[in-house]
Design a protein around this motif. Sequence first.
Motif, mmCIF file in Angstrom:
data_model
loop_
_atom_site.group_PDB
_atom_site.id
_atom_site.type_symbol
_atom_site.label_atom_id
_atom_site.label_comp_id
_atom_site.label_asym_id
_atom_site.label_seq_id
_atom_site.Cartn_x
_atom_site.Cartn_y
_atom_site.Cartn_z
ATOM 1 N N UNK A 145 0.846 -1.188 0.000
ATOM 2 C CA UNK A 145 0.000 0.000 0.000
ATOM 3 C C UNK A 145 0.885 1.242 0.000
ATOM 4 N N UNK A 267 -3.474 -26.097 2.774
ATOM 5 C CA UNK A 267 -4.309 -25.340 3.709
ATOM 6 C C UNK A 267 -4.650 -23.959 3.152
ATOM 7 N N UNK A 270 -7.257 -24.293 0.423
ATOM 8 C CA UNK A 270 -8.599 -24.503 0.972
ATOM 9 C C UNK A 270 -9.192 -23.186 1.462
ATOM 10 N N UNK A 275 -13.016 -18.493 0.487
ATOM 11 C CA UNK A 275 -13.203 -17.039 0.433
ATOM 12 C C UNK A 275 -13.282 -16.527 -1.002
ATOM 13 N N UNK B 10 -13.573 -12.260 9.118
ATOM 14 C CA UNK B 10 -12.793 -13.456 8.863
ATOM 15 C C UNK B 10 -13.021 -14.480 9.964
ATOM 16 N N UNK B 11 -13.327 -13.999 11.152
ATOM 17 C CA UNK B 11 -13.382 -14.888 12.305
ATOM 18 C C UNK B 11 -14.813 -15.248 12.719
ATOM 19 N N UNK B 28 -13.580 -23.529 10.147
ATOM 20 C CA UNK B 28 -12.617 -23.311 9.063
ATOM 21 C C UNK B 28 -12.171 -24.669 8.536
ATOM 22 N N UNK B 29 -12.402 -24.868 7.249
ATOM 23 C CA UNK B 29 -12.074 -26.164 6.647
ATOM 24 C C UNK B 29 -10.586 -26.410 6.538
ATOM 25 N N UNK B 30 -9.797 -25.315 6.490
ATOM 26 C CA UNK B 30 -8.366 -25.489 6.233
ATOM 27 C C UNK B 30 -7.628 -26.123 7.410
ATOM 28 N N UNK B 31 -8.199 -25.989 8.626
ATOM 29 C CA UNK B 31 -7.471 -26.552 9.757
ATOM 30 C C UNK B 31 -8.129 -27.830 10.251
ATOM 31 N N UNK B 32 -7.340 -28.630 10.909
ATOM 32 C CA UNK B 32 -7.778 -29.901 11.456
ATOM 33 C C UNK B 32 -9.008 -29.690 12.334
ATOM 34 N N UNK B 34 -9.932 -31.074 15.018
ATOM 35 C CA UNK B 34 -9.607 -30.988 16.452
ATOM 36 C C UNK B 34 -9.187 -29.561 16.827
ATOM 37 N N UNK B 35 -8.344 -28.952 15.987
ATOM 38 C CA UNK B 35 -7.858 -27.597 16.267
ATOM 39 C C UNK B 35 -9.012 -26.613 16.113
ATOM 40 N N UNK B 38 -11.557 -26.821 19.010
ATOM 41 C CA UNK B 38 -10.940 -26.347 20.252
ATOM 42 C C UNK B 38 -10.876 -24.819 20.249
ATOM 43 N N UNK B 39 -10.385 -24.253 19.156
ATOM 44 C CA UNK B 39 -10.225 -22.798 19.084
ATOM 45 C C UNK B 39 -11.553 -22.079 19.180
ATOM 46 N N UNK B 43 -12.370 -19.809 22.364
ATOM 47 C CA UNK B 43 -12.460 -18.362 22.125
ATOM 48 C C UNK B 43 -13.847 -17.831 22.466
ATOM 49 N N UNK B 130 -10.664 -10.451 20.747
ATOM 50 C CA UNK B 130 -9.203 -10.587 20.892
ATOM 51 C C UNK B 130 -8.755 -10.297 22.328
ATOM 52 N N UNK B 197 -0.131 -1.737 8.786
ATOM 53 C CA UNK B 197 -1.479 -1.598 8.209
ATOM 54 C C UNK B 197 -2.481 -1.147 9.238
#
Lengths: 329, 197
Positions: A145, A267, A270, A275, B10-11, B28-32, B34-35, B38-39, B43, B130, B197
């Motif tokens: 940016x 990952x 995916x 998105x 995003x979250x 989120x499909x990208x992570x296991x 179990x993770x 748990x997250x 959270x 957060x 940013x």
Amino acid sequence: MRRKSKSILGIEGTAWNLSAAIVDQSRVIASAESSYRPMEGGLHPRAAAQHHATHMEQVIHDVLTKGKKNNAKISAVAFSIGPGFGPCLRTVATAARALSLSMNVPLIGVNHCIAHIEIGRWLCNVADPVILYVSGANSQVLSYRDGKYRIFGETLDIGIGNALDKFGRYAGLLHPGGPKIEEIARKAKCYMPLPYVVKGMDFSFSGLTTAAKDALAHAPLGDVCHSFQETAFAMLVEVTERALAHTGKKDILLVGGVGANSRLMEMLNTMCQDRSAKFFAPDKAYMKDNGAMIAYTGLLMLESGAVLSVENSAVRPNYRPDEVEVTWR
Amino acid sequence: MKRVMLTSGAEAKIELCDGIILKSRAPKRYRLKEIDERLRRERTKIEAKLIAEARKSGVPTPIIYDVMNCEIQMEYIDGVQLKHVLDANLSERIGELVGLLHTAGIIHGDLTTSNMILAGERIYLIDFGLAYFDQSIEARGVDVHVLFQTFESTHGGHETLIEAFTRGYRKTFKDADDVLQRVKEIESRGRYRTERL
């Protein structure tokens, strides 16, 4: 021959890989390299620098010979000025200055991180991506940016590659540990919880590394490797996804040596699918440290006038990518 | 009952349903698995707890009605985001609230004027996604630093705003000076020297 475009000689040697290449506007004309591999333990900066000094003549000779066969005429010499190991940087800088003076061409000091990004953008033909840069010492999420690559999030302690190597060394694997950990992780049967640390936009790997080492006392190596990778990569992808959401950009570019890991790529891919974003990664040969990325970024810099005098070419071991004025975009 | 989507980040996504806010974390499909589970569970639980704790310490926050697996049901605060109405007077009151929060050992983690709502006479703090418990000067310093950055990037006359905040912060928090000193130090550090940013 008929080539009008300028050719740049680039030399990279911030850490373990000494690599030189000649690049012009359209392609990589020639390359040569020599890697330092410690027989045991990790990288010693002084030993790596000695390796570079010993093999510099051969590597430069090889790349220039190959270049000559292709009628390349060198218009400038670019070298990685930082960040990296001080002794390694100084060895490379000395060679680059000597070459620039003897060939009577301009000298260009290239930021190593920016070079990873620029060669990725070039080879993948992607204009304005969010970048995940993962290597031994560096782990950053960046985005361009207003004349600079801004750091969106980064590691609070060690780089992901470093974390993998440290764990690998403890587990008795030879350097570099990353590829071996990836291989062993495929044999895993189950996941074991390890510390997942994302603070705001930043991540941390040192606690994870310690916990993974401790886990080896009571769990099979395969399971620990698998759990380590899954946990660490999920952290990286999470922050990358947030950067994508925050910036509204539509492309992800993966660069740096750890980018060669196929699980990490999977990952990210995916996440991008979910998105409706696009995922890009250059060929593995251009993910690890390479001379072509220095040469190509040098070309961009030369054309925008960012050249150095020898007096101002001191190396910058802590040079951050967000300090670089991007004059070519 | 109809669910109306307010925001989708995003979250988490925030929906309004029959006058109640539903905040849920998407898988989120990208992570296991179990993770992921748990997250999201951890959270969600921590966020609900922190919202309630902040309220106990005297900081207006939405009332929590229920916490399901990965979803919080809470009070809808009908008001205006502070980023649209911020002045020195309000900034001083933000200082008082953040002072109370820090006295209770809570770090918000994302103090921006978008996460503060003026409803009637009260300022509510929202989005504890957060947030975490931490009593260190460093964590508190970063918390305040983030807010000052927002003042600088989105509001005119940020020096006056910072000054007013400081006044309020000192009123309710006894270690305020140590933290404000640390904020200066954080600003001068390499990693913050160049703009992020």
